[in-house]
Design an enzyme around this catalytic site. Sequence first.
Site, PDB file in Angstrom:
ATOM      1  N   HIS A   9       0.686  -1.348   0.039  1.00  0.00           N
ATOM      2  CA  HIS A   9       0.088  -0.236  -0.070  1.00  0.00           C
ATOM      3  C   HIS A   9       0.863   1.330   0.247  1.00  0.00           C
ATOM      4  CE1 HIS A   9       0.936   0.805   4.118  1.00  0.00           C
ATOM      5  NE2 HIS A   9       0.843  -0.170   4.359  1.00  0.00           N
ATOM      6  N   GLU A  79      -1.428  -6.989   8.090  1.00  0.00           N
ATOM      7  CA  GLU A  79      -0.066  -6.877   8.341  1.00  0.00           C
ATOM      8  C   GLU A  79       0.028  -7.652   9.658  1.00  0.00           C
ATOM      9  OE1 GLU A  79       2.944  -6.484   8.070  1.00  0.00           O
ATOM     10  OE2 GLU A  79       3.336  -4.464   7.720  1.00  0.00           O
TER      11      GLU A  79
END
Length: 203
Positions: A9, A79
Amino acid sequence: MNEILLIRHGETTWSASHRHTSYTDLELTPDGERQARALAPLLAGRRFVRVLSSPRQRATRTAHLAGLTVDATDPDLAEWHYGEYEGRTTAAIHEERPDWSVWTDGGPGGESPEQVGARLDRVLDRVAPLLERGTVALVGHGHSLRVLGARWIGLPPSAGALLRLDTATLSVLGHEHGRRVIQRWNLPGRPPTGTGPDPTPRH
């Protein structure tokens, strides 16, 4: 065989300040949005049999700005869970624990390297059979995608420490002579003509 594309990202306020960001659901910064759009030329013309994203908005927004249509979000692409170290920088943690490394110690109250490796293995187990039909794109985060890259080539999760991954970058996993290989790693997007890439490393 086809390829697995890994897309990290774009920048957030915490990635810009090197703060560990897992479950905290931050938006992209304006620079992060520009970074994500700059990925579109690298993806243009590709057809994907499957596009999966982390559920976090920084990942799904990056996918959208890069021109991808997400088929599904996958919590296994989230994550690394840093536990008590969420929102803290490595430098601050080292003031208390000079020898700490997320790659060997994990986060207290969060995930161990083995736990992160196990869920990224699940992602690979699900997408590897799809490569017979086409290319797969996975949109996620710095540490978890580094673990995924290491696991693809048969290395332990801790080997992700050797695979630097900046924000809004493209990496490609594939095969050579029947072996799993990393074909490309940490490729930045292509900004509009007249602007240069941001040389600042991002956590």
